[in-house]
Design an enzyme around this catalytic site. Structure first.
Site, PDB file in Angstrom:
ATOM      1  N   ASP A  30      -5.453  -5.009  17.213  1.00  0.00           N
ATOM      2  CA  ASP A  30      -5.536  -4.536  15.830  1.00  0.00           C
ATOM      3  C   ASP A  30      -4.129  -4.601  15.226  1.00  0.00           C
ATOM      4  O   ASP A  30      -3.206  -5.155  15.841  1.00  0.00           O
ATOM      5  CB  ASP A  30      -6.132  -3.125  15.773  1.00  0.00           C
ATOM      6  CG  ASP A  30      -5.326  -2.087  16.551  1.00  0.00           C
ATOM      7  OD1 ASP A  30      -4.133  -2.321  16.840  1.00  0.00           O
ATOM      8  OD2 ASP A  30      -5.894  -1.021  16.862  1.00  0.00           O
ATOM      9  N   LEU A  31      -3.942  -4.041  14.064  1.00  0.00           N
ATOM     10  CA  LEU A  31      -2.643  -4.125  13.382  1.00  0.00           C
ATOM     11  C   LEU A  31      -1.499  -3.460  14.145  1.00  0.00           C
ATOM     12  O   LEU A  31      -0.340  -3.799  13.943  1.00  0.00           O
ATOM     13  CB  LEU A  31      -2.746  -3.502  11.983  1.00  0.00           C
ATOM     14  CG  LEU A  31      -3.617  -4.283  10.998  1.00  0.00           C
ATOM     15  CD1 LEU A  31      -3.753  -3.517   9.691  1.00  0.00           C
ATOM     16  CD2 LEU A  31      -3.047  -5.663  10.748  1.00  0.00           C
TER      17      LEU A  31
END
Length: 159
Positions: A30-31
């Site tokens: 994810d980020l």
């Protein structure tokens, strides 16, 4: 001179356990650079598929012959620590139970430190049932249960 790619290296059995290596890529995260939770299930599925292939269980041939296919009917996973971008992971799979139409496979995902101790990230269990083309449970093809039992007992796999 043409470049020849190296041969594909599948997982391997180490006693009663199947070991399968995975590298965490950017697309897995994810980020924040942490592996997205559903991707652990993908790693576990790849490891189970590789384990079956190495055990001589030909899922594709069974499907093409109209015998049926495996389907996960129960799954439990506990997330203990996050995997991160560029981690080397090891999926360790062991057969816990063999029944006429199903098999239970325990799986752990470890962060490999290339030392004596690896860090456990997830602990899971999957029950897979063999289903007829109509979607009903049916006995595994002849010989598969004995292969799973051999794996469970750390024996050499019958050919």
């Amino acid at each position: 001179m043409a470049h020849v790619p190296p041969p594909f290296i599948p997982g391997a059995f180490v006693g009663a356990a199947h070991h399968y290596r995975v590298r965490v890529y950017f697309e897995d995260t994810d980020l924040s650079g942490i592996v997205y939770h559903a991707n652990y299930l993908r790693y576990m599925e790849r490891a189970r598929s590789d384990m079956l292939r190495l055990a001589g269980i030909d899922q594709r041939a069974a499907m093409e012959a109209g015998e049926g296919a495996w389907a996960v009917t129960d799954l439990a996973i506990k997330y203990l620590r996050p995997a991160k971008l560029d981690d080397d992971l090891l999926v360790v799979s062991t057969v816990e139970a063999v029944r006429g139409a199903s098999v239970v496979i325990a799986q752990r995902i470890l962060r490999s430190h290339h030392t004596l101790s690896d860090e456990m990230l997830t602990d899971g269990r999957a029950t897979a049932a063999f289903l007829s083309p109509a979607g009903r449970p049916r006995r595994q093809p002849a010989g598969w249960a004995s292969r799973f039992t051999a794996i469970m007992n750390g024996e050499s796999i019958p050919c």
